[in-house]
Write an enzyme that holds these catalytic residues in place. Structure first.
Site, PDB file in Angstrom:
ATOM      1  N   HIS A   6       3.949 -14.692  26.949  1.00  0.00           N
ATOM      2  CA  HIS A   6       3.026 -14.757  25.912  1.00  0.00           C
ATOM      3  C   HIS A   6       1.617 -14.804  26.167  1.00  0.00           C
ATOM      4  CE1 HIS A   6       2.978 -16.126  21.357  1.00  0.00           C
ATOM      5  NE2 HIS A   6       1.991 -15.422  21.467  1.00  0.00           N
ATOM      6  N   GLU A  15      10.033 -20.504  23.306  1.00  0.00           N
ATOM      7  CA  GLU A  15       9.033 -20.416  24.284  1.00  0.00           C
ATOM      8  C   GLU A  15       8.703 -21.879  24.543  1.00  0.00           C
ATOM      9  OE1 GLU A  15       5.730 -18.204  22.959  1.00  0.00           O
ATOM     10  OE2 GLU A  15       6.962 -16.384  22.730  1.00  0.00           O
ATOM     11  N   SER A  43       4.357  -9.671  19.235  1.00  0.00           N
ATOM     12  CA  SER A  43       4.147 -10.326  18.064  1.00  0.00           C
ATOM     13  C   SER A  43       4.564 -11.528  18.170  1.00  0.00           C
ATOM     14  CB  SER A  43       4.947  -9.240  16.973  1.00  0.00           C
ATOM     15  OG  SER A  43       5.552 -10.122  15.903  1.00  0.00           O
ATOM     16  N   ARG A  44       5.702 -11.779  17.655  1.00  0.00           N
ATOM     17  CA  ARG A  44       6.444 -13.162  17.796  1.00  0.00           C
ATOM     18  C   ARG A  44       7.828 -12.957  17.827  1.00  0.00           C
ATOM     19  NH1 ARG A  44       1.978 -14.689  18.116  1.00  0.00           N
ATOM     20  NH2 ARG A  44       0.765 -16.390  16.958  1.00  0.00           N
TER      21      ARG A  44
HETATM   22  C1  DGY Z   1      -1.872 -14.657  18.841  1.00  0.00           C
HETATM   23  O1  DGY Z   1      -3.423 -14.922  18.847  1.00  0.00           O
HETATM   24  O2  DGY Z   1      -1.618 -15.045  17.735  1.00  0.00           O
HETATM   25  C2  DGY Z   1      -1.315 -14.124  19.996  1.00  0.00           C
HETATM   26  O3  DGY Z   1       0.030 -14.324  19.871  1.00  0.00           O
HETATM   27  C3  DGY Z   1      -1.770 -15.009  21.316  1.00  0.00           C
HETATM   28  O4  DGY Z   1      -1.525 -14.200  22.546  1.00  0.00           O
END
Ligand code: DGY
Length: 322
Positions: free
Chosen positions: A287, A268, A238-239
């Site tokens: 990522h 990142e 996710s993040r």
């Molecule tokens: C997104 O599209 O938000 C993803 O994190 C990219 O890999």
């Protein structure tokens, strides 16, 4: 009449931009992996009619207030936590993202990271390459089974649903936690809703797929890791900001949980000396959730299409609802 000016903050596949180039003058930051510096982004935004941005670009009030012509910002991602939606709304800017087209690729990556973490794939590969393999051993690099285990999905949007389908193919029991219940997924896939704490307690694999919002920021904290099984694996696609990384480091180094698979980090690119990247039981990726060539080119085309539509006073195909 002069064509509108579009600035793209990373070097993208030229062919994916051809239809946009028919209606706009397009310039790009020349590097594929070095981000466009803030100063350059500000200079470009000040004269642009549209921006095609990456999730690493901060699109905020200070930038937009000095960009009087911008009509649309298209973000090459489904997530848009890098964009200040209030500021965009205030300046009458349409924000677009790339939902749906990356669902299956990101679910593939999430499941691959889960498998790699459980079965120690990256660790085993590195182990051979480092010249350690002298003989076969009954418990040599033995990991954890995936099949018939319990998967807990936090964030049951389209990627979560696609992940649940994969898990069902491995005979997994699937729990999910989401802001709203998903009766369709429950009926069609046999997944079960669980309160967050219950999901943490019962799952063998916890996969975070929730968007980053004020509510989800830091949700995987010390308390959350304390509730997980000692044999559990935590996977984040996710993040990074959904996780307290100090708490995760403590959990994986003290045996509170068995390991982690991380595609995202708070900062990142993550430094190779970041404590989490030094651990054998933490698999790390840069990522790459949606990073198949096909999907990334589809995302580029969708961004270009959205920009072309808005510049021609047509509704965007995939706008973020402001
Ligand atoms: C997104 O599209 O938000 C993803 O994190 C990219 O890999």
């Amino acid at each position: 009449m002069t064509k509108p000016y579009v600035y793209i903050t990373r070097k993208l596949d030229e062919a994916s931009l051809t239809p946009l180039k028919e209606v706009a003058h397009v310039e790009m930051w020349p590097s594929e992996d070095e981000p466009c510096p803030r100063e350059e982004l500000e200079t470009q935004a000040a004269k642009a009619d549209a921006l095609l941005t990456m999730l690493s670009d901060q699109i905020d009030e200070p930038l937009l207030s000095k960009a009087p012509n911008i009509k649309v910002v298209a973000n090459l991602a489904v997530g848009y936590d890098n964009i200040d939606l209030e500021a965009a709304k205030k300046h009458g800017i349409t924000v677009c993202h790339t939902p749906d087209v990356l669902t299956e690729s990101t679910a593939d990556l999430a499941f691959a990271l889960l498998m790699a973490s459980a079965r120690r794939i990256v660790e085993a590969s590195d182990w051979i390459k480092d010249g350690n393999w002298t003989g076969w051993g009954p418990l040599l690099l033995a990991g954890a089974d995936v099949h018939h285990k319990t998967l807990g999905i936090v964030g049951m949007g389209s990627i979560g649903t696609a992940l649940a389908k994969r898990a069902k193919g491995f005979n997994m029991n699937v729990l999910y936690h989401n802001r709203s219940r998903k009766p369709e997924a429950e009926a069609q896939l046999g997944v079960t809703y669980a309160a967050f704490e219950e999901l943490l307690k019962q799952s063998d694999f916890i996969v975070c797929l929730t968007p980053l919002t004020p509510e989800t920021k830091d949700m995987f904290n010390e308390k959350a890791f304390d509730l997980m099984k000692n044999s559990a694996y935590f996977i984040n696609v996710s993040r990074g900001q959904t996780v307290n990384e100090d708490a995760l480091y403590e959990a994986v180094t003290t045996g509170k949980i068995a390991g982690a698979g991380l595609d995202v980090f708070r900062q990142e690119p993550v430094s190779p000396s970041h404590p989490l990247t030094t651990l054998p039981n933490v698999t790390v990726l840069p990522h790459i959730g949606s990073a198949s060539v096909e999907t990334r080119k589809t995302m580029m085309r969708l961004c270009a299409e959205n920009i072309a539509l808005v510049l021609q006073d047509e509704p965007a195909k995939t706008p973020v609802r402001l």
